[in-house]
Design an enzyme around this catalytic site. Structure first.
Site, PDB file in Angstrom:
ATOM      1  N   ARG A   1      78.667  26.076  41.801  1.00 35.62           N
ATOM      2  CA  ARG A   1      80.086  25.837  42.075  1.00 35.62           C
ATOM      3  C   ARG A   1      80.328  24.401  42.522  1.00 35.62           C
ATOM      4  O   ARG A   1      79.656  23.897  43.412  1.00 35.62           O
ATOM      5  CB  ARG A   1      80.566  26.798  43.166  1.00 35.62           C
ATOM      6  CG  ARG A   1      82.011  26.586  43.583  1.00 35.62           C
ATOM      7  CD  ARG A   1      82.413  27.592  44.632  1.00 35.62           C
ATOM      8  NE  ARG A   1      81.755  27.363  45.900  1.00 35.62           N
ATOM      9  CZ  ARG A   1      82.254  26.613  46.888  1.00 35.62           C
ATOM     10  NH1 ARG A   1      83.419  25.998  46.725  1.00 35.62           N
ATOM     11  NH2 ARG A   1      81.611  26.479  48.027  1.00 35.62           N
TER      12      ARG A   1
ATOM     13  N   ARG B   1      75.767  20.296  45.411  1.00 33.81           N
ATOM     14  CA  ARG B   1      75.140  21.023  46.502  1.00 33.81           C
ATOM     15  C   ARG B   1      73.725  21.507  46.190  1.00 33.81           C
ATOM     16  O   ARG B   1      72.870  21.555  47.077  1.00 33.81           O
ATOM     17  CB  ARG B   1      76.021  22.223  46.882  1.00 33.81           C
ATOM     18  CG  ARG B   1      77.301  21.804  47.555  1.00 33.81           C
ATOM     19  CD  ARG B   1      78.186  22.986  47.859  1.00 33.81           C
ATOM     20  NE  ARG B   1      79.376  22.536  48.577  1.00 33.81           N
ATOM     21  CZ  ARG B   1      80.355  23.347  48.966  1.00 33.81           C
ATOM     22  NH1 ARG B   1      80.284  24.633  48.675  1.00 33.81           N
ATOM     23  NH2 ARG B   1      81.401  22.879  49.612  1.00 33.81           N
TER      24      ARG B   1
ATOM     25  N   GLU C   1      84.433  15.052  47.635  1.00 38.45           N
ATOM     26  CA  GLU C   1      83.242  15.782  48.051  1.00 38.45           C
ATOM     27  C   GLU C   1      82.197  15.718  46.947  1.00 38.45           C
ATOM     28  O   GLU C   1      82.462  15.190  45.858  1.00 38.45           O
ATOM     29  CB  GLU C   1      83.600  17.236  48.403  1.00 38.45           C
ATOM     30  CG  GLU C   1      84.542  17.327  49.596  1.00 38.45           C
ATOM     31  CD  GLU C   1      85.008  18.744  49.907  1.00 38.45           C
ATOM     32  OE1 GLU C   1      84.570  19.672  49.195  1.00 38.45           O
ATOM     33  OE2 GLU C   1      85.807  18.908  50.839  1.00 38.45           O
TER      34      GLU C   1
ATOM     35  N   HIS D   1      74.843  26.252  50.922  1.00 42.28           N
ATOM     36  CA  HIS D   1      75.450  25.035  51.453  1.00 42.28           C
ATOM     37  C   HIS D   1      74.348  24.233  52.117  1.00 42.28           C
ATOM     38  O   HIS D   1      73.584  24.768  52.934  1.00 42.28           O
ATOM     39  CB  HIS D   1      76.549  25.350  52.464  1.00 42.28           C
ATOM     40  CG  HIS D   1      77.468  24.202  52.708  1.00 42.28           C
ATOM     41  ND1 HIS D   1      77.068  23.074  53.392  1.00 42.28           N
ATOM     42  CD2 HIS D   1      78.755  23.980  52.336  1.00 42.28           C
ATOM     43  CE1 HIS D   1      78.074  22.215  53.435  1.00 42.28           C
ATOM     44  NE2 HIS D   1      79.107  22.743  52.803  1.00 42.28           N
TER      45      HIS D   1
ATOM     46  N   HIS E   1      75.963  30.463  51.086  1.00 39.43           N
ATOM     47  CA  HIS E   1      77.355  30.080  51.327  1.00 39.43           C
ATOM     48  C   HIS E   1      78.347  30.765  50.396  1.00 39.43           C
ATOM     49  O   HIS E   1      79.340  31.329  50.847  1.00 39.43           O
ATOM     50  CB  HIS E   1      77.482  28.571  51.178  1.00 39.43           C
ATOM     51  CG  HIS E   1      78.842  28.023  51.456  1.00 39.43           C
ATOM     52  ND1 HIS E   1      79.491  28.228  52.651  1.00 39.43           N
ATOM     53  CD2 HIS E   1      79.682  27.270  50.694  1.00 39.43           C
ATOM     54  CE1 HIS E   1      80.687  27.642  52.620  1.00 39.43           C
ATOM     55  NE2 HIS E   1      80.822  27.061  51.448  1.00 39.43           N
TER      56      HIS E   1
END
Length: 535
Positions: free
Chosen positions: A387, A291, A129, A245, A352
């Site tokens: 994060r 992100r 990811e 997100h 998110h």
């Protein structure tokens, strides 16, 4: 920062409220709370309090997986470095090292407890990811990792540990005396209010995404634990850092649904309304950039094209493969007449993951004696200013276990002497009939989204702070008798702390983008910001 913070949200008379005594109280039934429960010594009496059904935590809705060094070509140093890079200079390296090195053991333990992760030819299927340099993400049921993990953990907690669990029980406030947490005041519809007195308390209440209009979080994520800890005097840190997100399904008028980062990990591309693939214009990693980069790029494209969203395109990846890989997402899109293998999926950013929270040490201790915390309600230093994908479920496991072990040891060291401590509470006014809770809640969510969303500036934040303080003057001083009122008070409290922290950080770092301070300033702002209760 000026605000109104009542010591307790409700008026009470100790003789009219029932009392319950346990060694350890665990507040929250998600992955962190259940993992903490599993780490407690069986000689101790334990109570787990869950706001809703156990299946309604943020953990259960997690589509993404758990990151861990499990591949032959990967190393701990790689995972550590990826986490530090994503964290934009604010990660605590000692914490990162500890979590990364403990990750594989926790993943294997989940398998022993019955979690069924996806495999390929008998080996764990490892995905990648955004922000990760190697394939190290384990998933379950394609895009329902959290659901499968929680299924296995709930079964173990009930059937093996025989844990006492109170579901549909709202935690109104933490109980404190002599600068120590003594348990919590809780409420449920059947039994009313109960004082739960505990030697040690573990807070694992999850996130606060519901303070934003656009969010992936379930309705229960109203920041109750953040607010309760703040009122009790525990230190909060990093509250300006809400992670957005980048790809949330955007269908006007519908509830928002997460489109997992793993979709981009499989090769999906982002295009704007004109069909232009724009991510390579912003970052060499394209759709696999962290992100914050992707969210900010999408916000920029929406502004430039004057369009309400951008689009995810999976059409080049193979129809059957995509439908099999992401069955949950495919089903959700079908409800709106979209075929993920053919149609472009409309997406935009949404709140998110709350990076900020109750400050904890390596064992989950907070700054308030007798109170431990784990999971999204905390600020551990693992995430820094942003994060890294799939480090959140991991954090819940590692810190849940550590908090449980530390709280267990502390409770065992205390004598079995229980005494209900006399409590005092400042008088509060009864709720006024003209206060429309839903209207204030909707206004707050819209305000926070506009002022403290993906992009922020000082003028917008200051105006938002004034509005929230005005609502606080008449909402925080009132007494409510059910969760709707208590949730609103918690949301107002957390929103004001977040706005204050965002105002103080006069730079752009990680998920925090100030348009009036667009550069990262390591000279003045490579520090973590904290908050304590305002007297």
């Amino acid at each position: 920062m000026s605000t109104i913070v009542p010591r307790y949200l409700v008026a009470f008379h100790p003789k009219r409220v029932s009392h319950h005594f346990v060694d350890v109280l665990v507040i929250g039934g998600g992955i962190a709370g259940l993992r903490a429960t599993m780490a407690l010594d069986p000689r101790l009496s334990t109570l787990v309090v869950s706001k809703d059904q156990l299946q309604e935590s943020n953990s259960a809705y997690a589509q993404g997986g758990i990151a861990g060094v499990l591949g032959a070509d990967d190393k701990f140093e790689n995972h550590v470095e990826d986490t530090l890079v994503a964290g934009a200079g604010l990660c605590d390296r000692e914490v990162v090292e500890m979590v990364v090195r403990e990750a594989p053991g926790h993943i294997r333990q989940l398998i022993e407890w019955g979690t069924s992760f996806d495999e390929l030819e008998g080996e764990l299927l490892l995905g990648r990811e955004g922000g990760h340099s190697h394939n190290r993400i384990v998933h379950a049921l394609g895009d329902a990792t959290g659901q499968e993990i929680m299924r296995a953990m709930i079964a173990r907690a009930r059937d093996v540990l025989k844990a006492q669990i109170w579901q549909n029980t709202f935690t109104i406030d933490l109980l404190t005396s002599d600068d120590r947490c003594r348990g919590a005041l809780v409420w449920n519809e059947r039994h009313g209010k109960t004082f739960v007195w505990a030697k040690q308390t573990i807070l694992a209440t999850g996130g606060a995404g519901q303070i934003f209009r656009e969010t992936t979080n379930p309705p229960v994520a109203t920041g109750d634990g953040h607010a309760a800890a703040f009122r009790a005097g525990a230190e909060l840190a990093d509250m300006e850092f809400m992670q957005f997100h980048p790809t949330v399904l955007y269908i006007a008028g519908s509830s928002r649904s997460l489109i997992s980062e793993a979709v981009r990990g499989e090769g999906a591309i982002l295009v704007n309304v004109l069909g232009h693939r724009f991510m390579p214009d912003y970052d060499s990693r394209g759709e696999l950039a962290p992100r914050d980069v992707v969210s900010q790029a999408i916000a920029d494209q929406m502004e430039k094209t004057k369009h309400s969203c951008v689009y995810l395109d999976l059409s080049h990846l193979g129809a059957e493969k995509m439908r099999a890989r992401f069955p949950g997402i495919a089903q959700r899109c079908r409800e709106f007449g979209l075929d993920i293998a053919v149609d472009r999926i409309p997406v935009r950013p949404g709140a998110h993951y709350m990076i900020g929270g109750v400050k904890v040490d390596l064992d989950g201790r907070t700054t308030l004696d007798g109170l431990f915390a784990a999971g999204e309600v905390t600020s551990s230093g693992l995430h820094g200013a942003n994060r890294l994908a799939s480090n959140s479920l991991l954090e819940g496991l590692v810190y849940g276990a550590r908090a449980g072990e530390a709280a267990s040891a502390a409770a065992l060291a205390m004598p079995d002497s229980y005494q209900a401590i006399p409590l005092e509470n400042a008088p509060v006014a009864p709720a006024t009939e003209h206060l429309d809770l839903q209207d204030v809640r909707n206004a707050l969510k819209s305000l926070v989204w506009r002022a403290a969303g993906v992009r922020r500036n000082g003028d917008g934040l200051r105006d938002a702070a004034k509005s929230i303080e005005q609502w606080q003057r008449y909402a925080l001083a009132q007494q409510f008798s059910d969760p709707a009122g208590w949730e609103l008070q918690n949301m107002l409290t957390v929103a004001r702390v977040l706005i204050g922290a965002a105002l103080r950080r006069e730079e752009s770092r990680g998920v925090h983008l100030r348009s009036d301070f667009p550069e990262q300033d390591d000279v003045h702002w490579q520090v973590r910001l904290g908050d304590r209760r305002i007297e």
